[in-house]
Scaffold this active site. Structure first.
Site, PDB file in Angstrom:
ATOM      1  N   PHE A 151       0.699  -1.206  -0.048  1.00 37.59           N
ATOM      2  CA  PHE A 151      -0.132   0.136   0.075  1.00 37.59           C
ATOM      3  C   PHE A 151       0.935   1.099  -0.127  1.00 37.59           C
ATOM      4  CE2 PHE A 151      -4.472   0.981   0.865  1.00 37.59           C
ATOM      5  CZ  PHE A 151      -5.135  -0.228   0.257  1.00 37.59           C
ATOM      6  N   GLN A 183      -7.638  14.592   2.987  1.00 36.50           N
ATOM      7  CA  GLN A 183      -7.240  13.727   2.065  1.00 36.50           C
ATOM      8  C   GLN A 183      -7.846  13.433   0.681  1.00 36.50           C
ATOM      9  OE1 GLN A 183      -6.327   9.240   3.023  1.00 36.50           O
ATOM     10  NE2 GLN A 183      -4.514   9.762   2.797  1.00 36.50           N
ATOM     11  N   HIS A 207      -7.770  11.253  -2.364  1.00 33.80           N
ATOM     12  CA  HIS A 207      -7.481  10.223  -3.091  1.00 33.80           C
ATOM     13  C   HIS A 207      -7.040  10.155  -4.493  1.00 33.80           C
ATOM     14  CE1 HIS A 207      -7.096   5.561  -4.015  1.00 33.80           C
ATOM     15  NE2 HIS A 207      -7.297   5.323  -2.547  1.00 33.80           N
ATOM     16  N   LEU A 225     -14.897   5.056  -5.440  1.00 41.16           N
ATOM     17  CA  LEU A 225     -13.265   4.936  -5.116  1.00 41.16           C
ATOM     18  C   LEU A 225     -12.616   3.564  -6.010  1.00 41.16           C
ATOM     19  CD1 LEU A 225     -10.686   5.470  -3.255  1.00 41.16           C
ATOM     20  CD2 LEU A 225     -11.546   3.583  -2.102  1.00 41.16           C
ATOM     21  N   GLU A 254      -6.628   1.849  -3.598  1.00 39.03           N
ATOM     22  CA  GLU A 254      -5.161   1.746  -3.795  1.00 39.03           C
ATOM     23  C   GLU A 254      -4.539   0.373  -4.000  1.00 39.03           C
ATOM     24  OE1 GLU A 254      -3.567   4.833  -1.263  1.00 39.03           O
ATOM     25  OE2 GLU A 254      -1.895   3.368  -0.347  1.00 39.03           O
ATOM     26  N   ARG A 287      -0.456   9.100  -0.516  1.00 42.63           N
ATOM     27  CA  ARG A 287      -1.600   9.683  -1.406  1.00 42.63           C
ATOM     28  C   ARG A 287      -1.594  10.962  -1.691  1.00 42.63           C
ATOM     29  NH1 ARG A 287      -6.184   6.291   1.531  1.00 42.63           N
ATOM     30  NH2 ARG A 287      -5.870   4.401   0.511  1.00 42.63           N
ATOM     31  N   HIS A 299     -11.572  12.124   0.033  1.00 41.12           N
ATOM     32  CA  HIS A 299     -11.761  10.525   0.691  1.00 41.12           C
ATOM     33  C   HIS A 299     -11.850  10.532   2.044  1.00 41.12           C
ATOM     34  CE1 HIS A 299     -11.198   6.353   0.655  1.00 41.12           C
ATOM     35  NE2 HIS A 299     -10.215   6.382   1.048  1.00 41.12           N
ATOM     36  N   ARG A 325      -2.698  10.608   6.222  1.00 42.83           N
ATOM     37  CA  ARG A 325      -2.808   9.276   6.614  1.00 42.83           C
ATOM     38  C   ARG A 325      -2.316   8.403   5.277  1.00 42.83           C
ATOM     39  NH1 ARG A 325      -7.250   4.980   5.469  1.00 42.83           N
ATOM     40  NH2 ARG A 325      -7.938   6.711   4.171  1.00 42.83           N
TER      41      ARG A 325
HETATM   42  C1  LIG Z   1     -14.821   4.072  -0.424  1.00 38.87           C
HETATM   43  C2  LIG Z   1     -14.023   3.938   1.105  1.00 38.87           C
HETATM   44  C3  LIG Z   1     -12.809   3.096   0.892  1.00 38.87           C
HETATM   45  C4  LIG Z   1     -12.162   2.979   2.123  1.00 38.87           C
HETATM   46  N1  LIG Z   1     -11.174   2.080   2.110  1.00 38.87           N
HETATM   47  C5  LIG Z   1     -10.250   1.961   3.073  1.00 38.87           C
HETATM   48  C6  LIG Z   1      -9.309   0.865   3.388  1.00 38.87           C
HETATM   49  O1  LIG Z   1      -9.294   0.006   2.440  1.00 38.87           O
HETATM   50  N2  LIG Z   1      -8.497   1.020   4.564  1.00 38.87           N
HETATM   51  C7  LIG Z   1      -8.621   1.664   5.478  1.00 38.87           C
HETATM   52  O2  LIG Z   1      -7.986   1.628   6.312  1.00 38.87           O
HETATM   53  N3  LIG Z   1      -9.383   2.671   5.310  1.00 38.87           N
HETATM   54  C8  LIG Z   1     -10.326   2.832   4.416  1.00 38.87           C
HETATM   55  N4  LIG Z   1     -11.296   4.022   4.158  1.00 38.87           N
HETATM   56  C9  LIG Z   1     -11.498   4.644   5.577  1.00 38.87           C
HETATM   57  C10 LIG Z   1     -12.325   3.959   6.371  1.00 38.87           C
HETATM   58  O3  LIG Z   1     -13.043   3.022   5.850  1.00 38.87           O
HETATM   59  C11 LIG Z   1     -13.074   5.038   7.339  1.00 38.87           C
HETATM   60  O4  LIG Z   1     -12.205   5.850   7.849  1.00 38.87           O
HETATM   61  C12 LIG Z   1     -13.498   4.149   8.498  1.00 38.87           C
HETATM   62  O5  LIG Z   1     -14.297   2.983   8.038  1.00 38.87           O
HETATM   63  C13 LIG Z   1     -14.432   4.964   9.390  1.00 38.87           C
HETATM   64  O6  LIG Z   1     -15.111   4.257  10.316  1.00 38.87           O
HETATM   65  P1  LIG Z   1     -15.903   4.856  11.609  1.00 38.87           P
HETATM   66  O7  LIG Z   1     -16.284   3.743  12.562  1.00 38.87           O
HETATM   67  O8  LIG Z   1     -15.097   5.924  12.234  1.00 38.87           O
HETATM   68  O9  LIG Z   1     -17.102   5.671  10.903  1.00 38.87           O
HETATM   69  P2  LIG Z   1     -18.061   5.208   9.854  1.00 38.87           P
HETATM   70  O10 LIG Z   1     -17.891   3.561   9.485  1.00 38.87           O
HETATM   71  O11 LIG Z   1     -18.365   6.086   8.808  1.00 38.87           O
HETATM   72  O12 LIG Z   1     -19.607   4.944  10.904  1.00 38.87           O
HETATM   73  C14 LIG Z   1     -19.899   6.100  11.413  1.00 38.87           C
HETATM   74  C15 LIG Z   1     -21.348   5.718  12.315  1.00 38.87           C
HETATM   75  O13 LIG Z   1     -21.657   6.901  13.079  1.00 38.87           O
HETATM   76  C16 LIG Z   1     -23.116   6.842  12.831  1.00 38.87           C
HETATM   77  N5  LIG Z   1     -23.620   8.469  12.823  1.00 38.87           N
HETATM   78  C17 LIG Z   1     -22.927   9.494  12.205  1.00 38.87           C
HETATM   79  N6  LIG Z   1     -23.590  10.731  12.726  1.00 38.87           N
HETATM   80  C18 LIG Z   1     -24.584  10.233  13.585  1.00 38.87           C
HETATM   81  C19 LIG Z   1     -25.575  10.786  14.353  1.00 38.87           C
HETATM   82  N7  LIG Z   1     -25.775  12.230  13.972  1.00 38.87           N
HETATM   83  N8  LIG Z   1     -26.339  10.359  15.128  1.00 38.87           N
HETATM   84  C20 LIG Z   1     -26.247   8.816  15.287  1.00 38.87           C
HETATM   85  N9  LIG Z   1     -25.341   8.242  14.637  1.00 38.87           N
HETATM   86  C21 LIG Z   1     -24.544   8.685  13.771  1.00 38.87           C
HETATM   87  C22 LIG Z   1     -23.472   6.443  11.546  1.00 38.87           C
HETATM   88  O14 LIG Z   1     -24.700   6.087  11.454  1.00 38.87           O
HETATM   89  C23 LIG Z   1     -22.570   5.431  11.345  1.00 38.87           C
HETATM   90  O15 LIG Z   1     -22.961   4.218  12.067  1.00 38.87           O
HETATM   91  C24 LIG Z   1     -12.187   3.770   3.083  1.00 38.87           C
HETATM   92  C25 LIG Z   1     -13.074   4.907   2.982  1.00 38.87           C
HETATM   93  C26 LIG Z   1     -13.957   5.258   1.759  1.00 38.87           C
HETATM   94  C27 LIG Z   1     -15.083   6.164   1.848  1.00 38.87           C
END
Ligand SMILES: Cc1cc2nc3c(=O)[nH]c(=O)nc-3n(C[C@H](O)[C@H](O)[C@H](O)COP(=O)(O)OP(=O)(O)OC[C@H]3O[C@@H](n4cnc5c(N)ncnc54)[C@H](O)[C@@H]3O)c2cc1C
Length: 572
Positions: free
Chosen positions: A118, A232, A234, A244, A247, A281, A349, A384
């Site tokens: 990566f 960031q 991408h 997306l 990567e 990135r 991203h 990141r």
């Molecule tokens: C397309 C894509 C591909 C990616 N690929 C990778 C990868 O391969 N490797 C890597 O390391 N990272 C990757 N990332 C980044 C990574 O996936 C995210 O940073 C990570 O999953 C975030 O997880 P999280 O638990 O912080 O939030 P999220 O998974 O975004 O979850 C947020 C939660 O908060 C809840 N929420 C938000 N606001 C409220 C509110 N007001 N009230 C109640 N609930 C709320 C939502 O319902 C949800 O359940 C990728 C991101 C994207 C967009």
């Protein structure tokens, strides 16, 4: 009368960070009661869409020292080194634990864990499950969480306010999206795990629900946001949709070409050295941006783009390792990567910035913690490295939960009458919005205006004039937002109302990002200023904080924790 629910810990967010935190809390204490509140069904959290993988040391040619150094260098020396050292040590334990809970990591022929290259990583340390990593990780976490009846889920509940009493957080007010009522959920500690804020921008890989809610809730309650200027980009998004192209395509050997057929990353000026497509990135996004500006892009219906070529990798590898990429490209741009290059351009991203926390996930406010993309423990600094984020959600989700648990044991539960009163005020505010606003501004147009301002002012490259204009225009948009028309009176799935609440949150987050950017007159990581092209450690080797103070944003500084690795020129 407004309902008041009681738990020990309230977790807002059902993505990787929120679910990992919930499991850590109930596993550590058989008596603790956890509320898991999410505005969508947890499996629809953005984590589900992660493609490429999660980083952790697993090979003989790798070490914590190397993963740590790569992360520090990737962060352009703005990551806190104690946080990074803890992270790299915990990472393999977390990914192995996930395997024991059922995560189907891809394997080598001999049965060992397969890892892929990566960007910015010295060796292959990204664990994967084909290219649907987030889907498998989230499934594993979600299903494991269902073993514990002390994790009480509140799905489709939109948290609109933190209940604060005596300077400490006591719970949240949540709007039940299905019924339209607001309830108070009391907790001795609250963990925000609400994800990022990519929807502040028009062209993003982020799901529509990533609107910075948790960041805005904490900010308005007086907790500062940290390093928000670092957005960031991408390098490989599909033009038109922003979908997306992971990567992992480059990790598996994909190459980038311009219109002249040049593998332009070979140009030493782009700074990626012999890493080429496996550079970090921020640097590759800048190279793609520069190629397009220099007229070396292809002309398309959605503007200029470059080519990501996988055709030399062969059908077999693509079908086993990158099946989702094949499906996405065939469906959304009508291109078959087995035989044709993929059109790509940089796309927003990930937010490096977030709610300021210490290594334990604790914020300045007693009882309030943050984890995952909405939090900022200073792991990622100014940039990141891909695949560190999923692991970050696990490592710091678990750590925040353990510390929140300790905190919760030492304090009394909040007052029911205060929680009720604050929630009733919140319910009245929401009722006054629902279908009741006769103003002259359109919600959709206001949102688009904000997104355009952010793209113009905080693009791959920025400058002082552009960011100043962004700050001014955002202030005007905020004013006009008070006059947005809301016509839907429904109490059941009133998406106009929730979109409005999200827009208000994004406007705060966007303003903070623009203000932080304006204050940092240097180039570091993803913050590339055309008018201050050099990194300036003498004046800016510090985190940016923006605090909502006296109803206005105030920009401050916070020291970076150095230690193991001295800042040096960032060369690859
Ligand atoms: C397309 C894509 C591909 C990616 N690929 C990778 C990868 O391969 N490797 C890597 O390391 N990272 C990757 N990332 C980044 C990574 O996936 C995210 O940073 C990570 O999953 C975030 O997880 P999280 O638990 O912080 O939030 P999220 O998974 O975004 O979850 C947020 C939660 O908060 C809840 N929420 C938000 N606001 C409220 C509110 N007001 N009230 C109640 N609930 C709320 C939502 O319902 C949800 O359940 C990728 C991101 C994207 C967009």
């Amino acid at each position: 009368m407004t309902e008041v629910l009681r738990h020990d810990i309230v977790i807002v967010g059902g993505g990787a960070a929120g679910l990992r935190a919930a499991i850590a809390a109930v596993e550590a204490d058989p008596d603790v009661s956890v509320a898991l509140v999410s505005k969508v069904y947890p499996m629809r959290s953005h984590t589900v869409s992660a493609e490429g993988g999660a980083a952790a040391v697993d090979r003989d040619d790798d070490s914590f020292e190397l993963h740590g150094y790569d992360t520090v260098k990737g962060s352009d020396f703005l990551g806190d080194q104690d946080v990074i050292q803890y992270f790299v040590q915990e990472a393999p334990k977390e990914l192995t634990r996930l395997e024991h809970w059922g995560c189907p990591w891809s394997r080598n022929e001999d049965g060992s864990i397969a890892t892929r290259a990566f960007g910015g990583m010295t060796t292959k340390r990204t664990w994967f499950a084909a290219d649907k990593v987030g889907f498998h990780m989230l499934h594993t976490l979600f299903q494991h969480s269902m073993r514990f009846d002390r994790i009480v889920r509140y799905d489709e509940q939109f948290v609109t306010k933190l209940i604060v009493d005596g300077g400490a957080v006591r719970g949240v007010s949540a709007l039940d999206i299905r019924e339209g009522v607001s309830r108070a959920i009391l907790g001795r500690a609250v963990i925000l795990a609400t994800g990022g804020a990519g929807i502040c921008f028009p062209f993003t890989t982020n799901g529509n629900i990533k609107t910075g809610d948790g960041m805005a809730l904490a900010y308005r309650a007086g907790v500062p946001l940290k390093d928000m200027e670092f957005v960031q980009y991408h390098p490989t998004g599909l033009p038109g949709t922003g979908i997306l192209v992971t990567e992992a395509t480059r990790g598996e050997g994909g190459r980038l070409f311009n219109r002249k057929g040049e593998r332009f990353l070979e140009n030493a000026a782009y700074g990626v050295g012999s890493k080429l497509e496996l550079g970090p990135r921020d640097m590759i996004s800048r190279a793609v941006d520069q190629e397009i500006r220099a007229g070396n892009g292809f002309e398309g219906p959605h503007g200029q783009y470059l080519h990501l070529d996988l055709t030399h990798l062969g059908r077999k590898l693509l079908e086993t390792r990158l099946p989702f990429v094949l499906e996405l490209c065939r469906t959304y741009v009508g291109v078959d990567p087995v035989t044709q290059p993929i059109p790509i351009r940089p796309v927003v991203h990930y937010m490096m910035g977030g709610i300021d926390t210490d290594i334990d996930g604790a914020t300045e406010m007693p009882g309030l913690y943050a984890a995952g993309e909405c939090g900022n423990h200073s792991l990622n600094g100014a940039n990141r490295l891909g695949s560190n984020s999923l692991t970050e959600c696990l490592v710091f989700g678990a750590r925040a939960a353990i510390h929140a648990l300790c905190f919760a044991k030492g304090v009394e539960a909040g007052s029911e009458s205060v929680a009720r009163q604050q929630t009733e005020e919140e319910a009245a505010r929401i009722a006054s919005l629902r279908g009741q606003r006769k103003g002259g501004e359109s919600l959709a147009r206001t949102r688009s205006q904000m997104q355009e301002v952010m793209e113009e002012g905080l693009g791959v490259y920025r400058n002082q004039d552009g960011m100043r204009v962004a700050v001014e225009k955002l202030a005007q948009i905020k004013e006009r937002a008070a006059d947005i028309r809301l016509e839907d009176t429904s109490t059941v799935f009133n998406t106009e109302l929730t979109a409005y609440l999200e827009l208000v949150n994004m406007l705060d987050v966007a303003e903070v990002a623009a203000l932080s950017g304006l204050a940092r007159r240097e180039s570091r990581g993803a913050h590339a200023c055309s008018d201050f092209p050099e990194r300036n450690d003498r004046e800016y080797l510090h985190h940016s904080l923006v605090r909502f103070d006296d109803r206005r944003p105030r920009v401050e500084k916070k020291a970076v924790t150095l230690g193991r690795w001295e800042p040096e020129a960032r060369k690859y």
